[in-house]
Motif scaffolding. Sequence first.
Motif, PDB file in Angstrom:
ATOM      1  N   LEU A 145     -37.480  -5.776 -37.479  1.00 14.06           N
ATOM      2  CA  LEU A 145     -37.804  -7.195 -37.662  1.00 14.06           C
ATOM      3  C   LEU A 145     -37.147  -8.038 -36.570  1.00 14.06           C
ATOM      4  CD1 LEU A 145     -37.455  -7.502 -41.558  1.00 14.06           C
ATOM      5  CD2 LEU A 145     -39.569  -7.507 -40.233  1.00 14.06           C
ATOM      6  N   SER A 146     -35.924  -7.667 -36.189  1.00 15.86           N
ATOM      7  CA  SER A 146     -35.239  -8.401 -35.119  1.00 15.86           C
ATOM      8  C   SER A 146     -35.962  -8.235 -33.790  1.00 15.86           C
ATOM      9  CB  SER A 146     -33.789  -7.913 -34.999  1.00 15.86           C
ATOM     10  OG  SER A 146     -33.059  -8.202 -36.181  1.00 15.86           O
ATOM     11  N   GLU A 147     -36.499  -7.039 -33.538  1.00 17.42           N
ATOM     12  CA  GLU A 147     -37.282  -6.809 -32.320  1.00 17.42           C
ATOM     13  C   GLU A 147     -38.506  -7.715 -32.284  1.00 17.42           C
ATOM     14  OE1 GLU A 147     -38.487  -2.834 -31.670  1.00 17.42           O
ATOM     15  OE2 GLU A 147     -36.473  -2.076 -31.202  1.00 17.42           O
ATOM     16  N   ILE A 148     -39.206  -7.786 -33.412  1.00 16.47           N
ATOM     17  CA  ILE A 148     -40.404  -8.629 -33.481  1.00 16.47           C
ATOM     18  C   ILE A 148     -40.021 -10.089 -33.258  1.00 16.47           C
ATOM     19  CG2 ILE A 148     -42.314  -9.397 -34.943  1.00 16.47           C
ATOM     20  CD1 ILE A 148     -42.160  -6.690 -36.377  1.00 16.47           C
ATOM     21  N   MET A 149     -38.881 -10.506 -33.839  1.00 12.44           N
ATOM     22  CA  MET A 149     -38.426 -11.887 -33.668  1.00 12.44           C
ATOM     23  C   MET A 149     -38.090 -12.171 -32.211  1.00 12.44           C
ATOM     24  SD  MET A 149     -38.110 -14.584 -35.519  1.00 12.44           S
ATOM     25  CE  MET A 149     -38.280 -15.967 -34.395  1.00 12.44           C
ATOM     26  N   ASP A 150     -37.512 -11.183 -31.533  1.00 12.79           N
ATOM     27  CA  ASP A 150     -37.220 -11.350 -30.102  1.00 12.79           C
ATOM     28  C   ASP A 150     -38.506 -11.537 -29.299  1.00 12.79           C
ATOM     29  OD1 ASP A 150     -34.513 -11.142 -30.521  1.00 12.79           O
ATOM     30  OD2 ASP A 150     -34.419  -8.993 -30.060  1.00 12.79           O
ATOM     31  N   ASP A 151     -39.566 -10.782 -29.695  1.00 17.57           N
ATOM     32  CA  ASP A 151     -40.867 -10.935 -29.029  1.00 17.57           C
ATOM     33  C   ASP A 151     -41.409 -12.348 -29.214  1.00 17.57           C
ATOM     34  OD1 ASP A 151     -40.758  -8.308 -28.242  1.00 17.57           O
ATOM     35  OD2 ASP A 151     -42.003  -7.546 -29.880  1.00 17.57           O
ATOM     36  N   ILE A 152     -41.267 -12.876 -30.438  1.00 17.94           N
ATOM     37  CA  ILE A 152     -41.764 -14.227 -30.727  1.00 17.94           C
ATOM     38  C   ILE A 152     -41.026 -15.256 -29.871  1.00 17.94           C
ATOM     39  CG2 ILE A 152     -41.945 -16.011 -32.510  1.00 17.94           C
ATOM     40  CD1 ILE A 152     -42.263 -13.764 -34.564  1.00 17.94           C
ATOM     41  N   LYS A 153     -39.708 -15.107 -29.788  1.00 19.75           N
ATOM     42  CA  LYS A 153     -38.905 -16.056 -28.996  1.00 19.75           C
ATOM     43  C   LYS A 153     -39.305 -16.026 -27.531  1.00 19.75           C
ATOM     44  CE  LYS A 153     -34.789 -15.973 -31.956  1.00 19.75           C
ATOM     45  NZ  LYS A 153     -33.363 -15.577 -32.064  1.00 19.75           N
ATOM     46  N   GLN A 154     -39.636 -14.828 -27.052  1.00 19.61           N
ATOM     47  CA  GLN A 154     -40.055 -14.711 -25.657  1.00 19.61           C
ATOM     48  C   GLN A 154     -41.435 -15.317 -25.460  1.00 19.61           C
ATOM     49  OE1 GLN A 154     -39.717 -10.754 -24.058  1.00 19.61           O
ATOM     50  NE2 GLN A 154     -40.892 -11.238 -22.211  1.00 19.61           N
TER      51      GLN A 154
END
Length: 395
Positions: free
Chosen positions: A331-340
Amino acid sequence: EFRRVLFRSNHFGIKRTTSQNTKKRNLKLILLNLLSAWVDDPNLNISVHMSSAAYNDGTFCSKGRSRYNELKISGTIIEVVNFLKDAHLIGRKETWLGAGGKGFVNLIWPTNELIKMFSSYALGASDISYHPDREPIVLLNRSQQTVEYHDNKRIQKMRLFMQEYNSLLARTFVDIPSVSRVLRVPTKNLQNTKLNNQISISNRNKFVTRVFVNNRFSGNGVFAGGWWQQVGIALRQEIRIDDFPTVEIDFSNLYPFLAYAHAGLNFWDSNYTDIYKVRDNHASNKEFFQDMAKLLFIISLDVSNQKTMLQNVKTNLGAVGQMKICSDGMLSEIMDDIKQNASEISHLFCSGTGLKLCQLESRIYNYMLANFIETDTPLLTVNHSVIVQIGRAHV
């Protein structure tokens, strides 16, 4: 008339410790609930609290006089249930047993004798409606319990608006032709225990409230209620309004636009890329992870820290039995993608901005509902979407 005949018959001999009006009111309440359940499904039971404390300590309804207890339900209802059982008009089963084996909650259902009375008086679903004083404006505290409040002009205006909307729903036929009146939906809770939720596809499950949380009337509230909010998107596609097919208009994609506008940016003027695009190692199940990205995007705007965000996402996944699919790391990986992908508004994530966006979204809902009510056009509200008759979306 049916209640009057039954009340005066030899079947009923309640003690004179309570007023006649209270007896009649509780008798009417029990009979209408039994009739409503029987009309929906002859095998459906209703539950009744059989502990007088439940009617005084807030377990079943708010203490004392309450705007949420328009039916004036009281512990006297226990006496009515006992005498209906002694008169062989209802069956009864103890379900929740407390200390000493005492049944605190009972399941009750009409016996053949009571069903004959229903039939002889030609009673059906059209004879059942909401109490005119049912409260459509609900205030909850942080524990999700109802809270009493004082009216002001704004609340009175909202109440009148919701009464008009519920009046429109009451004279509208909403149905799914392919399913029975009681839909049994298998789900799982957070403990992964199988549940069999029962959803009443009927007029008695169409009332919509406007709910405010955290003990405050900030914002415009959330529209909650109506059986269509309880079924999945696949079944919602089969909904008919006044026998006409419908279309669901999804507004969840408004959130990115609202977030950019809140940051003083034009969504289309930014270096736009797909906000929900996920990294290549998730490509094997791209659709699922993009859905997770949408969920994370909305929740991350609502909360104030990442820990709460992950907890809320897991709660949503657990409700549909998918909690074990995504780890915190994933989930943190996906959130990092969103932030990028949405770097221009990354400062809004986990900042609690979502409350303001919800207020704006609710105002949009308000505007739409007002327009549909004015033109007497039915509109069903769902979380981040609305359902209308095909051909009426232009309204």
